[in-house]
Design a protein around this motif. Structure first.
Motif, PDB file in Angstrom:
ATOM      1  N   ARG A   1      24.166  16.811   6.175  1.00 55.36           N
ATOM      2  CA  ARG A   1      24.544  16.500   7.531  1.00 55.36           C
ATOM      3  C   ARG A   1      25.249  17.825   8.252  1.00 55.36           C
ATOM      4  N   VAL A   2      25.819  18.551   7.356  1.00 50.48           N
ATOM      5  CA  VAL A   2      26.479  19.458   7.975  1.00 50.48           C
ATOM      6  C   VAL A   2      25.937  20.850   7.520  1.00 50.48           C
ATOM      7  N   GLY A   3      24.386  20.744   7.243  1.00 48.65           N
ATOM      8  CA  GLY A   3      23.421  21.881   7.276  1.00 48.65           C
ATOM      9  C   GLY A   3      23.322  22.528   5.768  1.00 48.65           C
ATOM     10  N   ILE A   4      23.805  21.721   4.627  1.00 45.86           N
ATOM     11  CA  ILE A   4      23.542  22.399   3.439  1.00 45.86           C
ATOM     12  C   ILE A   4      22.661  21.349   2.532  1.00 45.86           C
ATOM     13  N   SER A   5      21.665  21.957   2.100  1.00 48.06           N
ATOM     14  CA  SER A   5      20.499  21.454   1.510  1.00 48.06           C
ATOM     15  C   SER A   5      20.916  20.800   0.114  1.00 48.06           C
ATOM     16  N   PHE A   6      20.016  19.903  -0.309  1.00 53.49           N
ATOM     17  CA  PHE A   6      20.420  19.236  -1.660  1.00 53.49           C
ATOM     18  C   PHE A   6      20.432  20.444  -2.653  1.00 53.49           C
ATOM     19  N   ARG A   7      19.564  21.126  -2.579  1.00 53.18           N
ATOM     20  CA  ARG A   7      19.144  22.415  -3.635  1.00 53.18           C
ATOM     21  C   ARG A   7      20.463  23.344  -3.593  1.00 53.18           C
ATOM     22  N   GLU A   8      20.760  23.477  -2.345  1.00 53.89           N
ATOM     23  CA  GLU A   8      21.994  24.226  -2.420  1.00 53.89           C
ATOM     24  C   GLU A   8      23.459  23.938  -2.721  1.00 53.89           C
ATOM     25  N   LEU A   9      23.619  22.566  -2.790  1.00 47.95           N
ATOM     26  CA  LEU A   9      24.768  21.833  -3.204  1.00 47.95           C
ATOM     27  C   LEU A   9      24.611  21.776  -5.033  1.00 47.95           C
ATOM     28  N   ASP A  10      23.336  21.632  -5.250  1.00 51.06           N
ATOM     29  CA  ASP A  10      23.036  21.619  -6.752  1.00 51.06           C
ATOM     30  C   ASP A  10      23.537  22.946  -7.450  1.00 51.06           C
ATOM     31  N   GLN A  11      22.991  24.067  -6.529  1.00 49.89           N
ATOM     32  CA  GLN A  11      23.039  25.274  -7.030  1.00 49.89           C
ATOM     33  C   GLN A  11      24.773  25.830  -7.092  1.00 49.89           C
ATOM     34  N   ALA A  12      25.426  25.340  -6.083  1.00 50.06           N
ATOM     35  CA  ALA A  12      26.919  25.429  -6.004  1.00 50.06           C
ATOM     36  C   ALA A  12      27.597  24.531  -6.893  1.00 50.06           C
ATOM     37  N   VAL A  13      26.929  23.570  -7.510  1.00 48.95           N
ATOM     38  CA  VAL A  13      27.962  22.738  -8.272  1.00 48.95           C
ATOM     39  C   VAL A  13      27.632  23.514  -9.698  1.00 48.95           C
ATOM     40  N   VAL A  14      26.470  23.925 -10.211  1.00 43.75           N
ATOM     41  CA  VAL A  14      25.980  24.565 -11.331  1.00 43.75           C
ATOM     42  C   VAL A  14      27.010  25.823 -11.225  1.00 43.75           C
ATOM     43  N   SER A  15      27.075  26.747 -10.036  1.00 48.03           N
ATOM     44  CA  SER A  15      27.765  27.918 -10.191  1.00 48.03           C
ATOM     45  C   SER A  15      29.324  27.649 -10.529  1.00 48.03           C
ATOM     46  N   LYS A  16      29.849  26.492  -9.760  1.00 47.63           N
ATOM     47  CA  LYS A  16      31.267  26.422 -10.080  1.00 47.63           C
ATOM     48  C   LYS A  16      31.449  25.872 -11.610  1.00 47.63           C
ATOM     49  N   LEU A  17      30.365  25.213 -11.968  1.00 48.44           N
ATOM     50  CA  LEU A  17      30.793  24.875 -13.503  1.00 48.44           C
ATOM     51  C   LEU A  17      30.690  26.168 -14.336  1.00 48.44           C
ATOM     52  N   ARG A  18      29.984  27.104 -14.037  1.00 50.06           N
ATOM     53  CA  ARG A  18      30.004  28.520 -14.920  1.00 50.06           C
ATOM     54  C   ARG A  18      31.160  28.961 -14.558  1.00 50.06           C
ATOM     55  N   GLU A  19      31.628  28.895 -13.292  1.00 47.93           N
ATOM     56  CA  GLU A  19      32.902  29.893 -13.009  1.00 47.93           C
ATOM     57  C   GLU A  19      34.061  29.127 -13.969  1.00 47.93           C
TER      58      GLU A  19
ATOM     59  N   ILE B   1      33.909  27.521 -16.785  1.00 49.46           N
ATOM     60  CA  ILE B   1      33.526  27.570 -17.919  1.00 49.46           C
ATOM     61  C   ILE B   1      33.877  29.051 -18.430  1.00 49.46           C
ATOM     62  N   ARG B   2      33.806  29.871 -17.753  1.00 53.41           N
ATOM     63  CA  ARG B   2      33.944  31.073 -17.844  1.00 53.41           C
ATOM     64  C   ARG B   2      35.382  31.534 -17.831  1.00 53.41           C
ATOM     65  N   GLU B   3      36.121  30.837 -16.970  1.00 53.97           N
ATOM     66  CA  GLU B   3      37.760  31.191 -16.658  1.00 53.97           C
ATOM     67  C   GLU B   3      38.407  30.320 -17.719  1.00 53.97           C
ATOM     68  N   GLY B   4      37.718  29.450 -18.703  1.00 57.31           N
ATOM     69  CA  GLY B   4      38.485  28.607 -19.662  1.00 57.31           C
ATOM     70  C   GLY B   4      39.021  27.398 -19.351  1.00 57.31           C
ATOM     71  N   HIS B   5      38.570  26.555 -18.366  1.00 62.08           N
ATOM     72  CA  HIS B   5      39.101  25.294 -17.667  1.00 62.08           C
ATOM     73  C   HIS B   5      39.512  24.676 -18.979  1.00 62.08           C
ATOM     74  N   GLN B   6      40.582  23.672 -18.875  1.00 63.98           N
ATOM     75  CA  GLN B   6      41.072  22.929 -19.784  1.00 63.98           C
ATOM     76  C   GLN B   6      40.033  21.767 -20.169  1.00 63.98           C
ATOM     77  N   LEU B   7      39.260  21.265 -19.366  1.00 62.48           N
ATOM     78  CA  LEU B   7      38.328  20.144 -19.597  1.00 62.48           C
ATOM     79  C   LEU B   7      37.162  20.723 -20.507  1.00 62.48           C
TER      80      LEU B   7
END
Length: 103
Positions: free
Chosen positions: A60-78, A80-86
């Motif tokens: 609804r705010v102009g972000i495609s499902f694919r873009e959201l998926d890519q942003a989620v994966v990017s956030k996960l990698r970030e 992981i790289r930063e050593g998140h406690q989880l």
């Protein structure tokens, strides 16, 4: 599309966005109730609803499902790289990244 029709579409979209925001709050409240009562069905239903609402709100705010998926994966990698406690304690983030990449 004429200007009045376009104005109606914008108003309708804003109304839907407001409804989605309230749906997020409602599902968070349901999630907390489910966690408090250890109600597995309510927890699962609330989490699933939050995921669905997140995707629809993104669209609804102009972000495609694919873009959201890519942003989620990017956030996960970030994280992981930063050593998140989880990730350090449980490996949750790399497990989720693997899941996302298999879809």
């Amino acid at each position: 599309m004429s200007h009045p029709e376009r104005g109606m579409q914008i108003a309708k979209n804003l109304k839907v966005i407001d409804w989605l925001k309230t749906e997020i709050l409602d599902q968070i409240a349901n999630l907390f109730k489910g966690l408090h009562h250890a109600n597995q069905h309510l927890i699962l239903d609330s989490l699933a609803s939050l995921v669905v609402v997140s995707y629809v709100l993104a669209r609804r705010v102009g972000i495609s499902f694919r873009e959201l998926d890519q942003a989620v994966v990017s956030k996960l990698r970030e994280h992981i790289r930063e050593g998140h406690q989880l990730e350090n304690w449980y490996g949750d983030l790399s497990s989720l990244e693997q899941h996302m990449n298999k879809r």
